[in-house]
Design an enzyme around this catalytic site. Structure first.
Site, PDB file in Angstrom:
ATOM      1  N   GLU A 190       4.205   1.896   7.400  1.00 52.72           N
ATOM      2  CA  GLU A 190       5.227   1.597   6.371  1.00 52.72           C
ATOM      3  C   GLU A 190       4.975   2.521   5.191  1.00 52.72           C
ATOM      4  OE1 GLU A 190       7.388  -1.372   6.107  1.00 52.72           O
ATOM      5  OE2 GLU A 190       6.457  -2.808   7.472  1.00 52.72           O
ATOM      6  N   CYS A 205       7.808   0.575  -3.353  1.00 49.88           N
ATOM      7  CA  CYS A 205       8.355   1.426  -2.286  1.00 49.88           C
ATOM      8  C   CYS A 205       9.881   1.297  -2.237  1.00 49.88           C
ATOM      9  CB  CYS A 205       7.734   1.050  -0.948  1.00 49.88           C
ATOM     10  SG  CYS A 205       7.734  -0.725  -0.648  1.00 49.88           S
TER      11      CYS A 205
HETATM   12  P1  NAD Z   1      -2.053   6.380  -0.076  1.00 46.63           P
HETATM   13  O1  NAD Z   1      -1.483   6.913   1.175  1.00 46.63           O
HETATM   14  O2  NAD Z   1      -2.665   7.325  -1.031  1.00 46.63           O
HETATM   15  O3  NAD Z   1      -3.193   5.310   0.245  1.00 46.63           O
HETATM   16  C1  NAD Z   1      -2.941   4.171   1.020  1.00 46.63           C
HETATM   17  C2  NAD Z   1      -4.246   3.716   1.665  1.00 46.63           C
HETATM   18  O4  NAD Z   1      -4.671   4.687   2.608  1.00 46.63           O
HETATM   19  C3  NAD Z   1      -5.398   3.552   0.685  1.00 46.63           C
HETATM   20  O5  NAD Z   1      -6.131   2.418   1.038  1.00 46.63           O
HETATM   21  C4  NAD Z   1      -6.211   4.819   0.910  1.00 46.63           C
HETATM   22  O6  NAD Z   1      -7.573   4.699   0.582  1.00 46.63           O
HETATM   23  C5  NAD Z   1      -6.041   4.999   2.399  1.00 46.63           C
HETATM   24  N1  NAD Z   1      -6.286   6.367   2.892  1.00 46.63           N
HETATM   25  C6  NAD Z   1      -6.248   7.533   2.222  1.00 46.63           C
HETATM   26  N2  NAD Z   1      -6.484   8.574   3.077  1.00 46.63           N
HETATM   27  C7  NAD Z   1      -6.664   8.045   4.304  1.00 46.63           C
HETATM   28  C8  NAD Z   1      -6.912   8.584   5.605  1.00 46.63           C
HETATM   29  N3  NAD Z   1      -7.053   9.899   5.805  1.00 46.63           N
HETATM   30  N4  NAD Z   1      -7.003   7.726   6.649  1.00 46.63           N
HETATM   31  C9  NAD Z   1      -6.847   6.403   6.494  1.00 46.63           C
HETATM   32  N5  NAD Z   1      -6.615   5.821   5.279  1.00 46.63           N
HETATM   33  C10 NAD Z   1      -6.534   6.634   4.197  1.00 46.63           C
HETATM   34  O7  NAD Z   1      -0.895   5.527  -0.759  1.00 46.63           O
HETATM   35  P2  NAD Z   1      -0.923   4.815  -2.182  1.00 46.63           P
HETATM   36  O8  NAD Z   1      -0.792   5.840  -3.222  1.00 46.63           O
HETATM   37  O9  NAD Z   1      -2.057   3.860  -2.248  1.00 46.63           O
HETATM   38  O10 NAD Z   1       0.405   3.930  -2.088  1.00 46.63           O
HETATM   39  C11 NAD Z   1       1.652   4.352  -2.557  1.00 46.63           C
HETATM   40  C12 NAD Z   1       2.582   4.649  -1.395  1.00 46.63           C
HETATM   41  O11 NAD Z   1       2.722   3.501  -0.575  1.00 46.63           O
HETATM   42  C13 NAD Z   1       3.978   4.989  -1.859  1.00 46.63           C
HETATM   43  O12 NAD Z   1       4.466   6.079  -1.124  1.00 46.63           O
HETATM   44  C14 NAD Z   1       4.771   3.739  -1.520  1.00 46.63           C
HETATM   45  O13 NAD Z   1       6.140   3.959  -1.324  1.00 46.63           O
HETATM   46  C15 NAD Z   1       4.093   3.288  -0.283  1.00 46.63           C
HETATM   47  N6  NAD Z   1       4.360   1.878  -0.021  1.00 46.63           N
HETATM   48  C16 NAD Z   1       5.179   1.543   1.025  1.00 46.63           C
HETATM   49  C17 NAD Z   1       5.483   0.216   1.274  1.00 46.63           C
HETATM   50  C18 NAD Z   1       6.379  -0.191   2.415  1.00 46.63           C
HETATM   51  O14 NAD Z   1       6.405  -1.366   2.744  1.00 46.63           O
HETATM   52  N7  NAD Z   1       7.092   0.711   3.050  1.00 46.63           N
HETATM   53  C19 NAD Z   1       4.958  -0.768   0.435  1.00 46.63           C
HETATM   54  C20 NAD Z   1       4.147  -0.384  -0.621  1.00 46.63           C
HETATM   55  C21 NAD Z   1       3.848   0.944  -0.840  1.00 46.63           C
END
Ligand code: NAD
Length: 516
Positions: free
Chosen positions: A241, A275
């Site tokens: 997501e 999001c």
């Molecule tokens: P991010 O991708 O930077 O991080 C998300 C998670 O992934 C964190 O826990 C991070 O530590 C982890 N992570 C980072 N690199 C990784 C890797 N290589 N492998 C596995 N895990 C890893 O995202 P963010 O900045 O925390 O969140 C914001 C984003 O989330 C925005 O784009 C937002 O739109 C999206 N979001 C989507 C939804 C939805 O339901 N579609 C809901 C909330 C947020």
């Protein structure tokens, strides 16, 4: 480069985005310890999955009271850590999570029940089949910081009820809220069933490559791709997501006051770090001026503290870059447009844009900014809304509900709301999913269980004959029977051909059953 609030020694956010005040220390999980956490979860899961769903419901239902009873504590932690206004935390993280627990506990037994499969008695004599919905095993749950309680819980609850173990890796920006979520289950479920991994991208990468059976990921597109690759390597499923660039389409017949209030809330709540934030407004030209004036008035009327700061300095800088880029391309800033003085705040901003060919209209901004574009008509609005590479939610504002519903079917989005925006993410009954770069995960609703369980089909055969019709030997008689069935089952042949086929079948069957 690391964002300003992080150091190389510590991947965690250590200061509050509200005012820079120091936050409590967090202990990172050694990458080498992750496999042990997963192994412990796997061990706990075996016994958990053997319990009846009713037993699991009894244990999980208590989480509802824990969330509600800890409302003040949750609110304080999330407010300090990611800067959200307290009311938003109470409504969007505490109360909505209580509803999530109640919904799944009410629905679990029926949704997880086995399903009998109807089999044609003539073709499959003596046979009966049942579909069981089995737990996948250990689910790795990797979550972002923008809803640090509600997002983990919306998967934890159904995953556990389905008999899975879950290892949660919260964002490094909200590790304290992550620990709080983990602790909601302590003492209610077997030790180790809900594991916690604290850390940044290395920890997330290690967890998604560990011995887990599925990854549920919510976050950015760039990370989602990496997680999907890691899962593809191991041939395990993942639910992904990702981001959004939601459009709000305002038709000439809309209630402009409701539209203005709803769009401002949809764009500014969580400081736009949602999001499903309204990130583009397309308004029909006859009402564009009036709507824009109303939106600006509502934004200017927001009280201090209604819109919190951005969660990180990196996020604030990105918002500034998008706004500046649009301005350079000719957009007009109607209010706001710059960072505030305190913490990582950014003034609620309204921008009038002409072109969609700027990052502010193409990329996820994730900030308190409302870009408004005027369109000739609804067709142009839909074309421009659908041109995004994202497709999470979209809204249509019109007094003609039926027309809104018809237009909804033309929108490339997982959720479409008529005269409202974004809030359905808090409804556990309603599927939350997207298209394009928003990813293919589904959370909430019975459809989410399809991801969190795997089907096991069990067929019992009480047929006492020594041989099935289709077993060896392959004879001319079997060929005749198969062809007769083809004629009988097709709707094309005439009645004469069908009668002839029926007699061929009746003639051949006894011979075949006798072994011929
Ligand atoms: P991010 O991708 O930077 O991080 C998300 C998670 O992934 C964190 O826990 C991070 O530590 C982890 N992570 C980072 N690199 C990784 C890797 N290589 N492998 C596995 N895990 C890893 O995202 P963010 O900045 O925390 O969140 C914001 C984003 O989330 C925005 O784009 C937002 O739109 C999206 N979001 C989507 C939804 C939805 O339901 N579609 C809901 C909330 C947020």
């Amino acid at each position: 480069m690391l964002p300003a609030h992080m150091t190389t020694e510590n991947v965690f956010a250590m200061t509050s985005p509200l005012d820079g005040a120091a936050l409590d220390d967090v202990t990172a999980t050694e990458t080498s310890a992750i496999s042990e956490i997963v192994a412990k979860a796997r061990e706990a899961q075996r016994a958990w999955a053997e319990q009846g769903v009713d037993e699991r419901v009894k244990a999980i239902l208590a989480v509802k009271d824990r969330v509600l009873d800890r409302a003040e504590e949750i609110t304080k932690v999330v407010h300090l850590e990611v800067g959200k206004p307290e009311v938003e935390i109470l409504l969007g993280e505490v109360l909505s999570s209580g509803d999530v627990v109640q919904y799944w506990c009410d629905a679990a037994e029926e949704l997880l029940d086995s399903v009998e499969v109807e089999l044609d008695k003539l073709s499959f004599p003596g046979k009966s089949g049942v579909i069981y919905k089995e737990a996948r095993g250990v689910v790795a749950l990797i979550t972002p910081w923008n809803m640090p309680v509600a997002i983990p819980l919306r998967t934890l609850i159904p995953a556990l009820l389905a008999g899975n173990a879950v290892v949660l890796k919260p964002s490094e920006v909200s590790p304290r809220a992550g620990k709080l979520v983990h602790d909601l289950f302590v003492g209610l479920v077997p030790d180790g069933l809900v594991g916690l991994v604290q850390g940044g991208k290395e920890a997330g990468a290690a967890l998604s490559s560990a011995d887990v059976d599925m990854v549920v990921f919510t976050g950015s597109v760039a990370t989602g791709r990496k997680v999907a690759h890691a899962c593809a390597e191991r041939l395990i499923p993942c639910s992904i997501e990702l981001g959004g660039k939601d459009a709000a389409i305002v038709l000439a017949d809309a209630d402009l006051d409701r539209a203005a209030n709803g769009i401002v809330w949809g764009a500014m709540t969580m400081s736009g770090q949602n999001c499903a934030s309204v990130e583009r407004v397309y308004v029909e030209k006859t009402v564009a001026k009036a709507l824009t004036e109303k939106i600006v008035a509502v934004v200017k009327g927001l009280a201090a503290g209604d819109v919190g700061p951005l969660a990180t300095s990196m996020q604030r800088d990105l918002v500034q870059k998008h706004v500046d880029g649009a301005k350079e391309a000719g957009a007009r800033i109607l209010c706001g447009g710059a960072a505030g003085e305190k913490g990582y705040s950014f003034a609620p901003t309204v921008v009038e844009v002409d072109s969609d060919d700027v990052p502010l209209m193409k990329d996820e901004t994730f900030g308190p900014v409302i870009p408004i574009a005027t369109v000739e008509n609804v067709d142009e609005a839909i074309t421009r809304a659908n041109a995004s590479r994202y497709g999470l939610t979209a809204s249509i504002w019109t007094k003609k509900a039926r027309r809104g519903e018809e237009l909804a079917r033309r929108l490339r989005a997982g959720v479409v709301t008529i005269n409202n925006h974004a809030f359905t993410g808090a409804l556990p009954q309603a599927p939350w999913s997207g298209v394009g770069e928003t990813g293919y995960g589904v959370t909430n609703s019975p459809l989410a269980l399809e991801h969190l369980t795997r089907p096991r089909f069990v067929l019992v055969d009480k047929n006492r004959s020594k041989r099935e019709l289709w077993w060896y030997p392959y004879t001319g008689t079997l060929r005749t029977i198969a062809l007769a069935f083809a004629v009988l089952r097709s709707s094309t042949p005439g009645i004469g051909a069908k009668i002839a086929a029926f007699f061929r079948l009746v003639g051949a069957l006894p011979k075949r059953l006798g072994g011929g």
